[in-house]
Design a protein around this motif. Sequence first.
Motif, mmCIF file in Angstrom:
data_model
loop_
_atom_site.group_PDB
_atom_site.id
_atom_site.type_symbol
_atom_site.label_atom_id
_atom_site.label_comp_id
_atom_site.label_asym_id
_atom_site.label_seq_id
_atom_site.Cartn_x
_atom_site.Cartn_y
_atom_site.Cartn_z
ATOM 1 N N SER A 46 0.848 -1.164 0.259
ATOM 2 C CA SER A 46 0.187 -0.067 -0.946
ATOM 3 C C SER A 46 1.159 1.061 -0.393
ATOM 4 O O SER A 46 1.737 0.927 0.511
ATOM 5 N N ASP A 48 0.500 3.647 1.587
ATOM 6 C CA ASP A 48 1.194 4.129 3.067
ATOM 7 C C ASP A 48 2.118 3.510 3.641
ATOM 8 O O ASP A 48 2.740 3.799 4.167
ATOM 9 N N LEU A 49 2.013 2.704 3.802
ATOM 10 C CA LEU A 49 3.207 1.206 3.924
ATOM 11 C C LEU A 49 3.891 1.551 3.595
ATOM 12 O O LEU A 49 4.956 1.640 3.967
ATOM 13 N N GLU A 50 4.333 1.776 2.005
ATOM 14 C CA GLU A 50 5.500 1.850 1.415
ATOM 15 C C GLU A 50 6.126 3.426 1.701
ATOM 16 O O GLU A 50 7.300 3.474 1.908
ATOM 17 N N THR A 52 5.608 3.999 5.157
ATOM 18 C CA THR A 52 6.674 4.116 6.726
ATOM 19 C C THR A 52 8.287 2.824 5.793
ATOM 20 O O THR A 52 9.011 3.312 6.388
#
Length: 175
Positions: A46, A48-50, A52
């Motif tokens: 995602s 968002d995860l990228e 992070t």
Amino acid sequence: MKVLAFAASSSTESINRQLVTYAASLVDGAETEVLDLNDYELPLFSVDLEKTLGQPDKAKAFFEKIGQADALVISFAEHNGSYSAAYKNLFDWASRINQKVFQGKKTVLLSTSPGPGGARNVLAAATTSAPHFAADVTASLSVPSFYDNFDMETGSLKDETLNNALKTTMASLVS
């Protein structure tokens, strides 16, 4: 010539891994490496995860393996008419490193399934999309009814017509 081969499946009993291993062995004089997608398992991609995680080491390692090869052989498992989640996720992560995931490599695309369709739907999707990600698709082949056409003891295709088609397909990497 260095050939990198893998099944686009995370199954430990993948029939596509069996097919791709045999197919890669048909490239005379090639140094062949068969990857296991389980070695590149990543969290579900995602944006968002990228943000992070950045670019995970396993995605970078997969991308680098492709870069070190002269040619690619990929055999696609078909899950509900499309890519397996394991392959699609790894591909998504790798494409964030560089959209040209396949890096201009000569590529043979294969597929197989237990049924008569031979995973043709996912193969058609892969054959259409791979050039957009810098694959030089030299040939593709669907192998239907895997268990009827593959000899598990010898690890090879037993149907002569299909075997000849696979040999021709694989020869496209060196011509």
